[in-house]
Scaffold this motif. Structure first.
Motif, PDB file in Angstrom:
ATOM      1  N   LEU A 103      38.939  -2.274  41.937  1.00  0.00           N
ATOM      2  CA  LEU A 103      38.118  -1.195  41.348  1.00  0.00           C
ATOM      3  C   LEU A 103      38.277  -0.905  39.958  1.00  0.00           C
ATOM      4  O   LEU A 103      37.399  -0.665  39.264  1.00  0.00           O
ATOM      5  CB  LEU A 103      38.275   0.176  42.249  1.00  0.00           C
ATOM      6  N   ARG A 104      39.581  -0.758  39.510  1.00  0.00           N
ATOM      7  CA  ARG A 104      39.887  -0.348  38.078  1.00  0.00           C
ATOM      8  C   ARG A 104      39.342  -1.478  37.451  1.00  0.00           C
ATOM      9  O   ARG A 104      38.806  -1.336  35.887  1.00  0.00           O
ATOM     10  CB  ARG A 104      41.059  -0.014  37.891  1.00  0.00           C
ATOM     11  N   ARG A 105      39.477  -2.830  37.588  1.00  0.00           N
ATOM     12  CA  ARG A 105      39.042  -3.737  36.699  1.00  0.00           C
ATOM     13  C   ARG A 105      37.809  -3.974  36.719  1.00  0.00           C
ATOM     14  O   ARG A 105      36.999  -4.405  35.753  1.00  0.00           O
ATOM     15  CB  ARG A 105      39.734  -5.134  37.093  1.00  0.00           C
ATOM     16  N   ARG A 106      37.054  -3.532  37.720  1.00  0.00           N
ATOM     17  CA  ARG A 106      35.616  -3.618  37.844  1.00  0.00           C
ATOM     18  C   ARG A 106      34.739  -2.327  37.194  1.00  0.00           C
ATOM     19  O   ARG A 106      33.697  -2.309  37.018  1.00  0.00           O
ATOM     20  CB  ARG A 106      34.908  -3.974  39.330  1.00  0.00           C
ATOM     21  N   GLY A 107      35.694  -1.503  37.106  1.00  0.00           N
ATOM     22  CA  GLY A 107      34.958  -0.245  36.419  1.00  0.00           C
ATOM     23  C   GLY A 107      34.254   0.565  37.558  1.00  0.00           C
ATOM     24  O   GLY A 107      33.469   1.329  36.921  1.00  0.00           O
ATOM     25  N   GLU A 108      34.469   0.626  38.760  1.00  0.00           N
ATOM     26  CA  GLU A 108      33.863   1.255  39.859  1.00  0.00           C
ATOM     27  C   GLU A 108      34.700   2.456  40.017  1.00  0.00           C
ATOM     28  O   GLU A 108      35.857   2.606  39.826  1.00  0.00           O
ATOM     29  CB  GLU A 108      33.719   0.401  40.828  1.00  0.00           C
ATOM     30  N   PRO A 109      33.876   3.472  40.631  1.00  0.00           N
ATOM     31  CA  PRO A 109      34.563   4.890  40.856  1.00  0.00           C
ATOM     32  C   PRO A 109      35.490   4.699  41.770  1.00  0.00           C
ATOM     33  O   PRO A 109      35.248   3.888  42.900  1.00  0.00           O
ATOM     34  CB  PRO A 109      33.389   5.733  41.269  1.00  0.00           C
ATOM     35  N   ARG A 110      36.704   5.363  41.807  1.00  0.00           N
ATOM     36  CA  ARG A 110      37.746   5.525  42.973  1.00  0.00           C
ATOM     37  C   ARG A 110      37.151   6.486  43.970  1.00  0.00           C
ATOM     38  O   ARG A 110      36.240   7.425  43.881  1.00  0.00           O
ATOM     39  CB  ARG A 110      38.927   5.894  42.271  1.00  0.00           C
ATOM     40  N   LEU A 111      37.874   6.100  45.182  1.00  0.00           N
ATOM     41  CA  LEU A 111      37.576   7.273  45.965  1.00  0.00           C
ATOM     42  C   LEU A 111      38.130   8.606  45.961  1.00  0.00           C
ATOM     43  O   LEU A 111      38.925   8.740  45.181  1.00  0.00           O
ATOM     44  CB  LEU A 111      38.254   6.627  47.458  1.00  0.00           C
ATOM     45  N   THR A 112      37.755   9.631  46.694  1.00  0.00           N
ATOM     46  CA  THR A 112      38.602  10.893  46.626  1.00  0.00           C
ATOM     47  C   THR A 112      39.784  10.760  46.935  1.00  0.00           C
ATOM     48  O   THR A 112      40.170   9.744  47.666  1.00  0.00           O
ATOM     49  CB  THR A 112      37.607  11.831  47.403  1.00  0.00           C
ATOM     50  N   LEU A 113      40.582  11.690  46.708  1.00  0.00           N
ATOM     51  CA  LEU A 113      41.958  11.572  46.942  1.00  0.00           C
ATOM     52  C   LEU A 113      42.366  11.353  48.481  1.00  0.00           C
ATOM     53  O   LEU A 113      43.009  10.646  49.106  1.00  0.00           O
ATOM     54  CB  LEU A 113      42.823  13.002  46.429  1.00  0.00           C
ATOM     55  N   GLN A 114      41.503  12.365  49.314  1.00  0.00           N
ATOM     56  CA  GLN A 114      41.800  12.370  50.992  1.00  0.00           C
ATOM     57  C   GLN A 114      41.290  11.038  51.336  1.00  0.00           C
ATOM     58  O   GLN A 114      42.077  10.244  52.082  1.00  0.00           O
ATOM     59  CB  GLN A 114      40.700  13.428  51.525  1.00  0.00           C
ATOM     60  N   ALA A 115      40.082  10.503  51.079  1.00  0.00           N
ATOM     61  CA  ALA A 115      39.867   9.090  51.358  1.00  0.00           C
ATOM     62  C   ALA A 115      40.841   8.109  51.052  1.00  0.00           C
ATOM     63  O   ALA A 115      40.919   7.008  51.792  1.00  0.00           O
ATOM     64  CB  ALA A 115      38.514   8.769  51.020  1.00  0.00           C
ATOM     65  N   ARG A 116      41.279   8.044  49.699  1.00  0.00           N
ATOM     66  CA  ARG A 116      42.327   6.956  49.334  1.00  0.00           C
ATOM     67  C   ARG A 116      43.599   7.275  50.167  1.00  0.00           C
ATOM     68  O   ARG A 116      44.076   6.128  50.630  1.00  0.00           O
ATOM     69  CB  ARG A 116      42.839   7.352  47.855  1.00  0.00           C
ATOM     70  N   VAL A 117      44.163   8.488  50.473  1.00  0.00           N
ATOM     71  CA  VAL A 117      45.202   8.351  51.196  1.00  0.00           C
ATOM     72  C   VAL A 117      45.044   7.996  52.666  1.00  0.00           C
ATOM     73  O   VAL A 117      45.757   7.278  53.189  1.00  0.00           O
ATOM     74  CB  VAL A 117      45.438  10.040  51.351  1.00  0.00           C
ATOM     75  N   ILE A 118      43.817   8.370  53.292  1.00  0.00           N
ATOM     76  CA  ILE A 118      43.577   7.957  54.698  1.00  0.00           C
ATOM     77  C   ILE A 118      43.475   6.499  54.636  1.00  0.00           C
ATOM     78  O   ILE A 118      43.893   5.785  55.590  1.00  0.00           O
ATOM     79  CB  ILE A 118      42.268   8.550  54.922  1.00  0.00           C
ATOM     80  N   SER A 119      42.579   6.003  53.608  1.00  0.00           N
ATOM     81  CA  SER A 119      42.510   4.089  53.681  1.00  0.00           C
ATOM     82  C   SER A 119      43.924   3.437  53.332  1.00  0.00           C
ATOM     83  O   SER A 119      44.093   2.537  53.934  1.00  0.00           O
ATOM     84  CB  SER A 119      41.603   3.819  52.568  1.00  0.00           C
ATOM     85  N   TYR A 120      44.458   4.108  52.492  1.00  0.00           N
ATOM     86  CA  TYR A 120      45.879   3.424  52.053  1.00  0.00           C
ATOM     87  C   TYR A 120      46.718   3.502  53.498  1.00  0.00           C
ATOM     88  O   TYR A 120      47.407   2.790  53.568  1.00  0.00           O
ATOM     89  CB  TYR A 120      46.558   4.083  50.922  1.00  0.00           C
ATOM     90  N   ALA A 121      46.900   4.924  54.112  1.00  0.00           N
ATOM     91  CA  ALA A 121      47.717   4.839  55.532  1.00  0.00           C
ATOM     92  C   ALA A 121      47.194   3.904  56.401  1.00  0.00           C
ATOM     93  O   ALA A 121      48.089   3.141  57.049  1.00  0.00           O
ATOM     94  CB  ALA A 121      47.582   6.319  55.880  1.00  0.00           C
ATOM     95  N   GLY A 122      45.987   3.724  56.551  1.00  0.00           N
ATOM     96  CA  GLY A 122      45.603   2.662  57.629  1.00  0.00           C
ATOM     97  C   GLY A 122      45.852   1.510  57.076  1.00  0.00           C
ATOM     98  O   GLY A 122      46.410   0.629  57.974  1.00  0.00           O
ATOM     99  N   LEU A 123      45.774   0.990  55.769  1.00  0.00           N
ATOM    100  CA  LEU A 123      46.223  -0.414  55.649  1.00  0.00           C
ATOM    101  C   LEU A 123      47.475  -0.704  55.669  1.00  0.00           C
ATOM    102  O   LEU A 123      48.177  -1.687  56.118  1.00  0.00           O
ATOM    103  CB  LEU A 123      45.600  -0.672  54.008  1.00  0.00           C
TER     104      LEU A 123
END
Length: 218
Positions: A103-123
């Protein structure tokens, strides 16, 4: 503003390489464990790939230690990286950072903090479950009195352990198998706590936003 320190620049340059090395390590380990009757040349290739991936992790760790300028304090402030380097079971977790790097390399917006935590925890749970199942299956499949005889049994055990359910129908009996089980239990509790906390925080934000938008006196 993004951190432009030497350590941060090194991490940005190597994050894709480390993610690929993690995938190579996991794939090689899976072939080594699940490949019954694998030819000696293939087994040697898998071991070589795993050692090569570990060497990449070690070089990255040493480089970031040197660039940080923290000396021995680097170990205390980077406990996760230290554990990833020392414990093979955790090395596939490097893949978790790949999504944000893309996402950072493509310049796209990141997920919200809560969404990132949940998605990272799932992965992380998925990768830990697969790695843990492989490790326990390797230790248990030929042990006397073992109840984990197939990889399917190992996957079922890993799911129950990470979910902190612990049915007890299949359990490790070897010392290394039980050691892996303790680590899986700790990771399961940590991931469950992270997801629960993030989801609760998201609900509080939603309810607070609805309260702010409600007309006075309603």
């Amino acid at each position: 503003m993004d951190d432009d320190s030497p350590q941060a620049r090194w991490e940005r340059r190597t994050e894709m390489l480390l993610a690929v090395a993690s995938l190579v390590f996991l794939a090689s380990y899976a072939v080594l464990v699940l490949g019954q009757g694998l030819a000696a040349s293939w087994r040697d290739a898998c071991v070589t790939a795993m050692l090569g991936a570990w060497a990449i992790f070690a070089i990255d760790y040493a480089a970031r230690w040197r660039l940080s300028g923290q000396g021995p304090r680097f170990v205390r402030t980077h406990l996760v990286d230290t554990l990833v380097l020392a414990l093979p079971l955790l090395r596939p977790l490097r893949v978790v950072r790949l999504y944000e790097a893309v996402l950072r390399r493509r310049g796209e917006p990141r997920l919200t903090l809560q969404a990132r935590v949940i998605s990272y925890a799932g992965l992380s749970a998925l990768l830990l479950g697969f790695s843990g199942a492989l490790a326990v299956y390797q230790q248990e499949r030929a042990a006397p009195g073992a109840s984990i005889r197939t990889f399917g049994d190992a996957v079922w055990w890993a799911c129950a352990t990470l979910a902190t359910v612990g049915y007890g129908d299949v359990v490790p009996v070897t010392p290394w198998g039980r050691t892996i089980a303790v680590g899986m239990m700790a990771c399961g509790l940590a991931l469950l706590g992270a997801v629960t906390g993030s989801f609760s925080s998201w609900l509080l934000q939603v309810f607070s936003r609805e309260g702010d938008e409600r007309p006075p006196g309603s």
